[in-house]
Design a protein around this motif. Structure first.
Motif, PDB file in Angstrom:
ATOM      1  N   SER A   1       0.708  -1.209   0.036  1.00 16.21           N
ATOM      2  CA  SER A   1      -0.104   0.219  -0.203  1.00 16.21           C
ATOM      3  C   SER A   1       0.850   1.154  -0.089  1.00 16.21           C
ATOM      4  CB  SER A   1      -0.910  -0.088   1.235  1.00 16.21           C
ATOM      5  OG  SER A   1      -1.709  -1.262   1.100  1.00 16.21           O
ATOM      6  N   PRO A   2       1.577   1.278  -0.997  1.00 21.33           N
ATOM      7  CA  PRO A   2       2.717   2.657  -0.975  1.00 21.33           C
ATOM      8  C   PRO A   2       1.920   3.960  -1.157  1.00 21.33           C
ATOM      9  CG  PRO A   2       2.985   1.154  -2.860  1.00 21.33           C
ATOM     10  CD  PRO A   2       1.966   0.511  -2.041  1.00 21.33           C
ATOM     11  N   LEU A   3       0.812   3.741  -1.907  1.00 18.74           N
ATOM     12  CA  LEU A   3       0.111   4.741  -2.363  1.00 18.74           C
ATOM     13  C   LEU A   3      -1.075   5.132  -0.923  1.00 18.74           C
ATOM     14  CD1 LEU A   3      -1.097   3.938  -5.849  1.00 18.74           C
ATOM     15  CD2 LEU A   3       1.380   5.234  -5.205  1.00 18.74           C
ATOM     16  N   GLY A   4      -1.140   4.392  -0.359  1.00 17.40           N
ATOM     17  CA  GLY A   4      -2.055   4.495   0.795  1.00 17.40           C
ATOM     18  C   GLY A   4      -3.463   3.864   0.286  1.00 17.40           C
ATOM     19  N   SER A   5      -3.416   2.634  -0.515  1.00 20.01           N
ATOM     20  CA  SER A   5      -4.513   1.872  -1.008  1.00 20.01           C
ATOM     21  C   SER A   5      -5.723   2.823  -1.639  1.00 20.01           C
ATOM     22  CB  SER A   5      -4.909   1.064   0.324  1.00 20.01           C
ATOM     23  OG  SER A   5      -5.600  -0.042  -0.074  1.00 20.01           O
ATOM     24  N   ASP A   6      -6.861   2.203  -1.723  1.00 17.77           N
ATOM     25  CA  ASP A   6      -7.930   2.776  -2.432  1.00 17.77           C
ATOM     26  C   ASP A   6      -8.261   4.192  -1.739  1.00 17.77           C
ATOM     27  OD1 ASP A   6      -8.141   0.583  -4.022  1.00 17.77           O
ATOM     28  OD2 ASP A   6      -9.646  -0.402  -2.815  1.00 17.77           O
TER      29      ASP A   6
ATOM     30  N   ALA B   1       1.714   9.689  -7.531  1.00 22.14           N
ATOM     31  CA  ALA B   1       1.734   8.057  -7.248  1.00 22.14           C
ATOM     32  C   ALA B   1       3.331   7.910  -7.509  1.00 22.14           C
ATOM     33  CB  ALA B   1       0.929   7.444  -8.252  1.00 22.14           C
TER      34      ALA B   1
ATOM     35  N   LEU C   1       5.704  -2.339  -3.560  1.00 19.40           N
ATOM     36  CA  LEU C   1       4.680  -3.093  -4.368  1.00 19.40           C
ATOM     37  C   LEU C   1       3.534  -2.460  -4.691  1.00 19.40           C
ATOM     38  CD1 LEU C   1       4.499  -6.244  -2.254  1.00 19.40           C
ATOM     39  CD2 LEU C   1       5.795  -6.132  -4.459  1.00 19.40           C
ATOM     40  N   PRO C   2       3.411  -1.290  -5.736  1.00 12.56           N
ATOM     41  CA  PRO C   2       2.304  -0.451  -6.139  1.00 12.56           C
ATOM     42  C   PRO C   2       1.301  -1.333  -6.797  1.00 12.56           C
ATOM     43  CG  PRO C   2       4.027   0.008  -7.697  1.00 12.56           C
ATOM     44  CD  PRO C   2       4.464  -0.801  -6.426  1.00 12.56           C
ATOM     45  N   LYS C   3      -0.060  -1.309  -6.327  1.00 10.08           N
ATOM     46  CA  LYS C   3      -1.154  -2.059  -6.938  1.00 10.08           C
ATOM     47  C   LYS C   3      -1.989  -1.431  -7.929  1.00 10.08           C
ATOM     48  CE  LYS C   3      -5.867  -3.244  -7.030  1.00 10.08           C
ATOM     49  NZ  LYS C   3      -6.818  -2.485  -7.388  1.00 10.08           N
ATOM     50  N   SER C   4      -2.207  -2.107  -8.833  1.00 10.37           N
ATOM     51  CA  SER C   4      -2.944  -1.373  -9.957  1.00 10.37           C
ATOM     52  C   SER C   4      -3.549  -2.511 -10.852  1.00 10.37           C
ATOM     53  CB  SER C   4      -2.406  -0.047 -10.876  1.00 10.37           C
ATOM     54  OG  SER C   4      -3.387   0.355 -11.720  1.00 10.37           O
ATOM     55  N   VAL C   5      -4.782  -2.300 -11.600  1.00 12.86           N
ATOM     56  CA  VAL C   5      -5.233  -3.000 -12.664  1.00 12.86           C
ATOM     57  C   VAL C   5      -5.560  -2.235 -13.732  1.00 12.86           C
ATOM     58  CG1 VAL C   5      -6.255  -4.903 -11.106  1.00 12.86           C
ATOM     59  CG2 VAL C   5      -7.636  -2.765 -11.585  1.00 12.86           C
ATOM     60  N   THR C   6      -4.970  -1.277 -13.798  1.00 12.45           N
ATOM     61  CA  THR C   6      -5.168  -0.080 -14.748  1.00 12.45           C
ATOM     62  C   THR C   6      -3.990   0.137 -15.684  1.00 12.45           C
ATOM     63  OG1 THR C   6      -6.540   1.078 -13.205  1.00 12.45           O
ATOM     64  CG2 THR C   6      -6.235   2.278 -15.569  1.00 12.45           C
TER      65      THR C   6
ATOM     66  N   ARG D   1      -1.739   3.068 -15.538  1.00 10.65           N
ATOM     67  CA  ARG D   1      -1.077   3.523 -14.195  1.00 10.65           C
ATOM     68  C   ARG D   1      -0.013   2.382 -13.836  1.00 10.65           C
ATOM     69  NH1 ARG D   1      -6.592   4.183 -10.424  1.00 10.65           N
ATOM     70  NH2 ARG D   1      -6.827   6.235 -10.879  1.00 10.65           N
TER      71      ARG D   1
ATOM     72  N   SER E   1       2.909   3.809 -15.650  1.00 12.22           N
ATOM     73  CA  SER E   1       3.410   5.156 -15.101  1.00 12.22           C
ATOM     74  C   SER E   1       4.110   4.582 -13.796  1.00 12.22           C
ATOM     75  CB  SER E   1       2.473   6.077 -15.197  1.00 12.22           C
ATOM     76  OG  SER E   1       1.481   5.987 -14.312  1.00 12.22           O
ATOM     77  N   ASN E   2       3.482   3.802 -13.053  1.00 12.99           N
ATOM     78  CA  ASN E   2       4.106   3.456 -11.821  1.00 12.99           C
ATOM     79  C   ASN E   2       5.372   2.747 -11.565  1.00 12.99           C
ATOM     80  OD1 ASN E   2       1.688   4.287 -10.600  1.00 12.99           O
ATOM     81  ND2 ASN E   2       0.752   2.230 -10.359  1.00 12.99           N
TER      82      ASN E   2
HETATM   83  P1  A2P Z   1      -6.613   0.616  -9.850  1.00 12.13           P
HETATM   84  O1  A2P Z   1      -6.061  -0.583  -9.265  1.00 12.13           O
HETATM   85  O2  A2P Z   1      -7.727   0.789  -9.951  1.00 12.13           O
HETATM   86  O3  A2P Z   1      -5.666   1.399 -10.801  1.00 12.13           O
HETATM   87  P2  A2P Z   1      -1.633   0.857  -3.260  1.00 12.13           P
HETATM   88  O4  A2P Z   1      -0.776   0.339  -4.200  1.00 12.13           O
HETATM   89  O5  A2P Z   1      -1.290   1.727  -2.060  1.00 12.13           O
HETATM   90  O6  A2P Z   1      -2.411  -0.271  -2.539  1.00 12.13           O
HETATM   91  O7  A2P Z   1      -3.019   1.598  -3.959  1.00 12.13           O
HETATM   92  C1  A2P Z   1      -3.662   1.041  -5.008  1.00 12.13           C
HETATM   93  C2  A2P Z   1      -4.775   2.052  -5.350  1.00 12.13           C
HETATM   94  O8  A2P Z   1      -4.307   3.052  -6.050  1.00 12.13           O
HETATM   95  C3  A2P Z   1      -5.818   1.308  -6.116  1.00 12.13           C
HETATM   96  O9  A2P Z   1      -7.097   1.657  -6.136  1.00 12.13           O
HETATM   97  C4  A2P Z   1      -5.386   1.650  -7.570  1.00 12.13           C
HETATM   98  O10 A2P Z   1      -6.429   1.745  -8.391  1.00 12.13           O
HETATM   99  C5  A2P Z   1      -4.855   2.964  -7.185  1.00 12.13           C
HETATM  100  N1  A2P Z   1      -3.689   3.480  -8.166  1.00 12.13           N
HETATM  101  C6  A2P Z   1      -2.775   2.760  -8.545  1.00 12.13           C
HETATM  102  N2  A2P Z   1      -1.910   3.365  -9.339  1.00 12.13           N
HETATM  103  C7  A2P Z   1      -2.450   4.637  -9.346  1.00 12.13           C
HETATM  104  C8  A2P Z   1      -1.899   5.759  -9.956  1.00 12.13           C
HETATM  105  N3  A2P Z   1      -0.816   5.969 -10.743  1.00 12.13           N
HETATM  106  N4  A2P Z   1      -2.628   7.183  -9.864  1.00 12.13           N
HETATM  107  C9  A2P Z   1      -3.847   7.065  -9.161  1.00 12.13           C
HETATM  108  N5  A2P Z   1      -4.135   5.895  -8.277  1.00 12.13           N
HETATM  109  C10 A2P Z   1      -3.406   4.767  -8.556  1.00 12.13           C
END
Ligand code: A2P
Length: 294
Positions: free
Chosen positions: A197-202, A224, A240-245, A248, A251-252
């Motif tokens: 959760s490096p972004l602070g999660s959802d 991010a 571990l940045p999480k994304s399903v987009t 993102r 770019s992450n």
């Molecule tokens: P999504 O998976 O729909 O792209 P963390 O890594 O802290 O757990 O955060 C994950 C959350 O941040 C998910 O809701 C994810 O959405 C969102 N997220 C991931 N990458 C980005 C980004 N570059 N900008 C904004 N939100 C992001």
């Protein structure tokens, strides 16, 4: 600081600094995310039995066409499986369609029942000893073992009795939960720290935080990127940045070198805006020794 691209584990293996997180990545989305990430340069994928997406992660790895040996793959022992780690390991290997794991973590020092309650009759230290045995007896299946969600207090107890020093402690890390003392402790013991959760999660407030935005503007990157880079700039830390987009995920992976001043400013956010995406008390085991959770 110069951000790392890989970090060496106490086994000698190199762990790529940035990995794709899959906590809360739903089946249906995660297969594509893993395939897309691997096809676009990610070499590190993190999952867990508890995420209930190991099968899809395995399918994503297959679909990417990237050879297994080019990927660093982590999964975790689920809390209700602490009484039978051998069977749980076998199940994870089958789900992921892989002969081996690069890293297998005890997900929480919190044995639980299948019904989701704390299993107070079982000691996580017994589980660690079982994991050590599996590791020492099955080098073909396990390249490294480690822990997750361990505080200093719990690591001290483990290290007093461990034959194998955990390669990694995976914990929540971001500017509102920097846990510097725990990171320093792990580094002093040769334990790599992985930030979840490096972004602070959802719906994280950190993406709109003025300090984060100011530093993002300075480097012409998105907020991010600053949050992910912050962890990559810490010694002995992977992230571990999480994304399903797709956009993102792409770019992450862009990491910038931050100054000591940037890092201090980011870590000062915690003083007024502390939070965790995941408090440990959901396990029924209380604070698990984390000072901010007591
Ligand atoms: P999504 O998976 O729909 O792209 P963390 O890594 O802290 O757990 O955060 C994950 C959350 O941040 C998910 O809701 C994810 O959405 C969102 N997220 C991931 N990458 C980005 C980004 N570059 N900008 C904004 N939100 C992001």
């Amino acid at each position: 600081m110069v951000a790392s691209t890989t970090v060496k584990l106490n086994t000698g293996a190199e762990m790529p600094t940035v990995g794709l997180g899959t906590w809360k990545s739903k089946p249906g989305a995660v297969e594509h995310a893993v395939e897309f990430a691997l096809k676009n340069g990610y070499k590190h994928i993190d999952t867990a039995a508890a995420y209930e997406n190991e099968k899809e992660v395995g399918l994503g790895i297959k679909a990417s066409g990237v050879p297994r040996e080019s990927i660093f793959l982590t999964t975790k022992l689920n809390n209700p499986d602490q009484r039978n780690p051998a069977a749980a390991l076998q199940s994870s290997l089958e789900n992921l369609q892989t002969p081996y794991l690069d890293l297998w973590l005890m997900h929480w020092p919190a044995p639980m029942t299948k019904g989701g309650k704390a299993d107070k009759e079982h000691d996580w230290l017994t589980t660690w000893k079982d994991m050590e045995k599996l590791f020492l007896e099955n080098p073909d299946k396990l390249k490294a073992i480690g822990v997750s969600n361990f505080s200093i207090k719990f690591l001290e107890r483990l290290l007093n009795e461990a034959k194998v020093v955990p390669a990694v402690n995976q914990i929540e890390l971001h500017p509102s939960c920097p846990q510097q003392e725990l990171v320093d402790y792990c580094v002093s013991k040769g334990i790599v720290v992985t930030a979840y959760s490096p972004l602070g999660s959802d719906n994280s407030p950190l993406l709109a935080n003025p300090v984060v935005k100011k530093i993002a503007d300075k480097y012409s990157v998105a907020p991010a990127n600053v949050l992910i880079s912050l962890q990559a700039n810490r010694k002995g830390v992977t992230v571990l940045p999480k994304s399903v987009t797709n956009e993102r995920i792409l770019s992450n992976a862009k990491i910038v070198d931050l100054t000591e001043e940037d890092i201090s400013e980011l870590h000062a956010i915690d003083k007024t805006a502390h939070f965790r995406a995941c408090y440990p008390d959901w396990t029924g085991w209380g604070s698990l020794g984390f000072p901010d959770c007591e």
